[in-house]
Design a protein around this motif. Sequence first.
Motif, mmCIF file in Angstrom:
data_model
loop_
_atom_site.group_PDB
_atom_site.id
_atom_site.type_symbol
_atom_site.label_atom_id
_atom_site.label_comp_id
_atom_site.label_asym_id
_atom_site.label_seq_id
_atom_site.Cartn_x
_atom_site.Cartn_y
_atom_site.Cartn_z
ATOM 1 N N CYS A 98 25.712 -32.555 -44.657
ATOM 2 C CA CYS A 98 26.521 -33.770 -44.631
ATOM 3 C C CYS A 98 27.546 -33.693 -43.500
ATOM 4 C CB CYS A 98 27.205 -33.961 -45.980
ATOM 5 S SG CYS A 98 28.227 -35.436 -46.098
ATOM 6 N N PHE A 99 28.142 -32.530 -43.320
ATOM 7 C CA PHE A 99 29.134 -32.344 -42.262
ATOM 8 C C PHE A 99 28.483 -32.121 -40.901
ATOM 9 C CE2 PHE A 99 31.574 -31.153 -46.059
ATOM 10 C CZ PHE A 99 32.737 -31.875 -45.857
ATOM 11 N N GLU A 109 37.791 -39.077 -40.065
ATOM 12 C CA GLU A 109 38.576 -38.288 -41.013
ATOM 13 C C GLU A 109 39.838 -37.747 -40.349
ATOM 14 O OE1 GLU A 109 39.267 -36.073 -44.713
ATOM 15 O OE2 GLU A 109 38.125 -37.862 -44.168
ATOM 16 N N PHE A 110 39.691 -37.214 -39.151
ATOM 17 C CA PHE A 110 40.848 -36.685 -38.426
ATOM 18 C C PHE A 110 41.868 -37.791 -38.172
ATOM 19 C CE2 PHE A 110 43.268 -35.771 -34.617
ATOM 20 C CZ PHE A 110 43.646 -34.449 -34.786
ATOM 21 N N GLN A 162 35.848 -26.734 -44.421
ATOM 22 C CA GLN A 162 35.300 -27.866 -43.669
ATOM 23 C C GLN A 162 36.407 -28.766 -43.123
ATOM 24 O OE1 GLN A 162 32.144 -28.013 -42.791
ATOM 25 N NE2 GLN A 162 31.942 -26.084 -43.907
ATOM 26 N N ILE A 163 37.432 -29.033 -43.924
ATOM 27 C CA ILE A 163 38.548 -29.845 -43.435
ATOM 28 C C ILE A 163 39.305 -29.090 -42.342
ATOM 29 C CG2 ILE A 163 40.733 -30.938 -44.070
ATOM 30 C CD1 ILE A 163 38.196 -32.438 -44.968
ATOM 31 N N GLY A 164 39.339 -27.770 -42.451
ATOM 32 C CA GLY A 164 39.950 -26.971 -41.396
ATOM 33 C C GLY A 164 39.225 -27.128 -40.072
ATOM 34 N N TYR A 165 37.899 -27.128 -40.108
ATOM 35 C CA TYR A 165 37.123 -27.377 -38.898
ATOM 36 C C TYR A 165 37.535 -28.710 -38.275
ATOM 37 C CZ TYR A 165 33.465 -23.730 -38.775
ATOM 38 O OH TYR A 165 32.763 -22.558 -38.625
ATOM 39 N N ILE A 166 37.679 -29.729 -39.129
ATOM 40 C CA ILE A 166 38.007 -31.070 -38.646
ATOM 41 C C ILE A 166 39.434 -31.125 -38.130
ATOM 42 C CG2 ILE A 166 38.355 -33.459 -39.392
ATOM 43 C CD1 ILE A 166 36.009 -32.949 -41.404
ATOM 44 N N PRO A 211 24.546 -33.728 -34.142
ATOM 45 C CA PRO A 211 24.770 -32.325 -34.473
ATOM 46 C C PRO A 211 26.151 -31.889 -34.029
ATOM 47 C CG PRO A 211 23.421 -32.486 -32.503
ATOM 48 C CD PRO A 211 23.589 -33.881 -33.031
ATOM 49 N N PRO A 212 26.696 -30.783 -34.577
ATOM 50 C CA PRO A 212 28.022 -30.320 -34.167
ATOM 51 C C PRO A 212 28.040 -29.959 -32.697
ATOM 52 C CG PRO A 212 26.905 -28.638 -35.453
ATOM 53 C CD PRO A 212 26.066 -29.881 -35.557
ATOM 54 N N SER A 213 29.192 -30.181 -32.049
ATOM 55 C CA SER A 213 29.300 -29.869 -30.615
ATOM 56 C C SER A 213 29.615 -28.402 -30.420
ATOM 57 C CB SER A 213 30.382 -30.724 -30.000
ATOM 58 O OG SER A 213 31.606 -30.547 -30.657
#
Length: 213
Positions: A98-99, A109-110, A162-166, A211-213
Amino acid sequence: MRNRAATAETGWRGSREGWLETGYQALIDGGIDAVKIQPLAKHLNLSRTSFYWFFEDREALLTALIDGWEERTTAPLVRATQEYAESPAEAMLNVLACFLCGIFDSKLEFAVRSWALQDDKVGARVAAADETRLSALREMLMRWGHQEQGADVRARTIYLTQIGYISMRAQEEVDTRLARIPTYVEIYTGQAAEPREIARFNARVKSSANPPS
């Protein structure tokens, strides 16, 4: 009286969806102070009065944006916790997908979390969303046999990571992120993912549009 129905009205006034999408982009690019009617109208090449066919005022647009944020973040995450899985590891991979596949709108979200620092009402919406998301993760883990307290701690570990990543805008190459996934899954669930589960997950992430960068 002019029609302000929620359904999109297209033509020289644009559409409700068009105004919303432009509002989202302004919020992401410039923060809440950038979400103003005249700049949005200029971007859309529409008159300022066109806005009022779809929204009563700027506050109505902001309300629509925060409602849409929940649909683009909380709703897909909750659905991910409820997807079919044959093992707890696969259930966790559904959540991580999902993330990593862009289903959860991390940029929005950010932006909303930054907005919440300036607006107590938005802060309350964010706090409520946090609890909804944590509850969904906790319930998923309990369905796979974890006791309530253990499920709660694992849910918080998953979610806060996950929120930390964001929040940190962490940037990782796709291959680097994917190499860490098996260890994350084992930490989060207490069970190692099967090679076939990881292979399916990797293929899903690499074939996704975001996909994630």
